[in-house]
Scaffold this active site. Structure first.
Site, PDB file in Angstrom:
ATOM      1  N   HIS A  79     -14.877   1.886  -1.593  1.00  0.00           N
ATOM      2  CA  HIS A  79     -13.908   0.772  -1.139  1.00  0.00           C
ATOM      3  C   HIS A  79     -12.854   1.213  -0.277  1.00  0.00           C
ATOM      4  O   HIS A  79     -11.694   0.923  -0.159  1.00  0.00           O
ATOM      5  CB  HIS A  79     -13.363   0.071  -2.263  1.00  0.00           C
ATOM      6  CG  HIS A  79     -14.201  -0.930  -2.999  1.00  0.00           C
ATOM      7  ND1 HIS A  79     -13.807  -1.257  -4.436  1.00  0.00           N
ATOM      8  CD2 HIS A  79     -15.246  -1.449  -2.659  1.00  0.00           C
ATOM      9  CE1 HIS A  79     -14.914  -2.051  -4.665  1.00  0.00           C
ATOM     10  NE2 HIS A  79     -15.525  -2.226  -3.680  1.00  0.00           N
ATOM     11  N   CYS A 122      -8.106   1.251  18.612  1.00  0.00           N
ATOM     12  CA  CYS A 122      -9.144   2.200  18.611  1.00  0.00           C
ATOM     13  C   CYS A 122      -9.828   2.558  17.669  1.00  0.00           C
ATOM     14  O   CYS A 122     -10.832   3.371  17.832  1.00  0.00           O
ATOM     15  CB  CYS A 122      -8.424   3.557  19.556  1.00  0.00           C
ATOM     16  SG  CYS A 122      -7.495   4.528  18.340  1.00  0.00           S
ATOM     17  N   SER A 157     -14.720  -3.390 -14.473  1.00  0.00           N
ATOM     18  CA  SER A 157     -14.949  -4.617 -15.029  1.00  0.00           C
ATOM     19  C   SER A 157     -16.205  -5.100 -14.678  1.00  0.00           C
ATOM     20  O   SER A 157     -16.704  -6.190 -15.038  1.00  0.00           O
ATOM     21  CB  SER A 157     -13.744  -5.494 -14.839  1.00  0.00           C
ATOM     22  OG  SER A 157     -13.502  -5.572 -13.386  1.00  0.00           O
ATOM     23  N   CYS A 198      -6.934   2.729  13.112  1.00  0.00           N
ATOM     24  CA  CYS A 198      -6.338   1.967  13.986  1.00  0.00           C
ATOM     25  C   CYS A 198      -7.248   0.438  14.239  1.00  0.00           C
ATOM     26  O   CYS A 198      -8.220   0.399  14.467  1.00  0.00           O
ATOM     27  CB  CYS A 198      -6.159   2.699  15.247  1.00  0.00           C
ATOM     28  SG  CYS A 198      -5.348   1.894  16.614  1.00  0.00           S
ATOM     29  N   CYS A 224      -3.087   5.539  20.589  1.00  0.00           N
ATOM     30  CA  CYS A 224      -3.238   4.457  21.478  1.00  0.00           C
ATOM     31  C   CYS A 224      -1.999   3.521  21.419  1.00  0.00           C
ATOM     32  O   CYS A 224      -1.914   2.392  22.026  1.00  0.00           O
ATOM     33  CB  CYS A 224      -4.446   3.704  21.295  1.00  0.00           C
ATOM     34  SG  CYS A 224      -4.490   2.676  19.953  1.00  0.00           S
ATOM     35  N   TYR A 240       0.721  -1.157  -0.082  1.00  0.00           N
ATOM     36  CA  TYR A 240       0.060   0.016   0.066  1.00  0.00           C
ATOM     37  C   TYR A 240       0.874   1.203   0.005  1.00  0.00           C
ATOM     38  O   TYR A 240       0.519   2.278  -0.726  1.00  0.00           O
ATOM     39  CB  TYR A 240      -1.031  -0.104   1.163  1.00  0.00           C
ATOM     40  CG  TYR A 240      -2.176  -0.835   0.869  1.00  0.00           C
ATOM     41  CD1 TYR A 240      -2.106  -2.229   1.182  1.00  0.00           C
ATOM     42  CD2 TYR A 240      -3.180  -0.256  -0.177  1.00  0.00           C
ATOM     43  CE1 TYR A 240      -3.293  -2.853   0.711  1.00  0.00           C
ATOM     44  CE2 TYR A 240      -4.368  -1.376  -0.400  1.00  0.00           C
ATOM     45  CZ  TYR A 240      -4.298  -2.411  -0.080  1.00  0.00           C
ATOM     46  OH  TYR A 240      -5.304  -3.170  -0.449  1.00  0.00           O
TER      47      TYR A 240
END
Ligand code: BV8
Ligand code: ZN
Length: 254
Positions: free
Chosen positions: A127, A138, A197, A135, A158, A74
């Site tokens: 999406h 949390c 598609s 997170c 956190c 990513y």
């Protein structure tokens, strides 16, 4: 009787005629609308996605198994998208939104944020988004732009482990966003299906939802390089690069 040769000019004229008398127009986009910006599509690369199997990088199991691999994947896409620009197809959709105002809505399967970057306002990211992290402890969601967040980003609130705020396979779509997209499909007179598609559900369900919507049901215009799973549900087909066909369609509406 041989099939009529495909005539893009005639299809563009038909699409413009339908759009001229419409007040509520909804658009569904997929990766193809960003292709001319240099963002790779999903299924052009025979099931591998930039060298990864989808189940390894776009499922909760894949993330549990190897979160660092998923973050590398990513982050790579985040950095790629930070270096590209919206293309004329994105800008044409902004012009359509200017024309229809509150009667316009855009549901996108894309996570690249290029519609908003081009100026689209009513955008339902069914999406999720490459820009946002969530997170795993949390649940806090933050827009972190498109910088490289490293392979084990930690929650500043956190200390929990962050994940991309993206809908993976086998995960439900964000409730509110999905409901808004469905309402927009149900209530529109024209659904423009661009660069998808139409094989991923429930996003692809927006097409039959629009056709069954407000009677007599929406006119579906497909805008794609090729015929797809949506083609049999389309009344009009604009086959060619959306970066060219969408600006031509908007030109006809001026
Ligand atoms: C869920 C995030 C359940 C990752 C993505 C029936 C109902 C419900 C679910 C299912 C169902 N059947 C099967 C399922 C399961 C699954 C699914 O749909 N599988 C498919 C593959 C069969 N669906 C799910 O898992 C969904 N979740 O159902 O949860 C649930 C419910 C409650 C509680 C628990 C669970 C979640 C689906 C979301 C998955 N995440 N993306 C990421 O992006 O990192 S999907 C992924 O595919 C992308 O979002 C992408 O946008 C999407 C669709 O692909 P396309 O955008 O269409 O891209 P593609 O490459 O395929 O096509 C590009 C097109 O552009 C082509 O047609 C090409 O010709 C065209 N093109 C190229 N260049 C151009 C162009 N067109 C014009 N101009 C150009 N220049
Ligand atoms: Zn946290």
């Amino acid at each position: 009787m041989p099939a009529q040769p495909y005539d893009l000019d005639a299809e563009l004229a038909r699409a413009a005629e339908v759009l001229r008398s419409a007040h509520r127009v909804t658009v569904l986009t997929g990766a193809g609308v960003s292709a001319e910006s240099g963002v790779p599509t999903f299924r052009a690369s025979d099931g591998l996605w930039e060298g990864h199997r989808i189940e390894d990088v776009a499922t909760p199991t894949g993330f549990r198994k190897d979160p660092e691999l998923v973050w590398r994947f990513y982050n790579g896409r985040r950095v790629n998208v930070s270096q590209v620009q919206p293309n004329p197809g994105h800008h044409a959709l902004v012009a359509l939104e200017d024309r229809y105002g509150s009667g316009f809505a855009l549901a996108t399967q894309n996570v690249d944020g290029l519609h908003q970057q081009a100026g689209s306002k009513t955008v339902f990211e069914v999406h999720g988004s490459l820009r946002r992290t969530r997170c795993t402890d949390c649940e806090r969601v933050e827009d972190r732009g498109l910088t490289d967040l490293g392979n084990r980003p930690i929650c500043a609130h956190c200390g929990g482990f962050l994940r991309p705020d993206i809908v993976w396979f086998h995960e439900p779509l964000p409730e509110d966003t999905w409901m808004s997209a469905m309402r927009a499909a149900q209530g529109c007179e024209v659904l423009l299906v661009v660069g998808t598609s139409a094989v991923v559900y429930p996003a692809a369900e927006l097409i039959p939802i629009a056709r069954r919507g407000k009677s007599p049901g929406a006119t579906v215009i497909e805008c794609n390089l090729d015929r797809t799973a949506a083609t049999t549900q389309a009344d009009i087909g604009l086959y060619g690069p959306s970066g060219e066909t969408l600006p031509r369609l908007v030109e006809l509406l001026r």
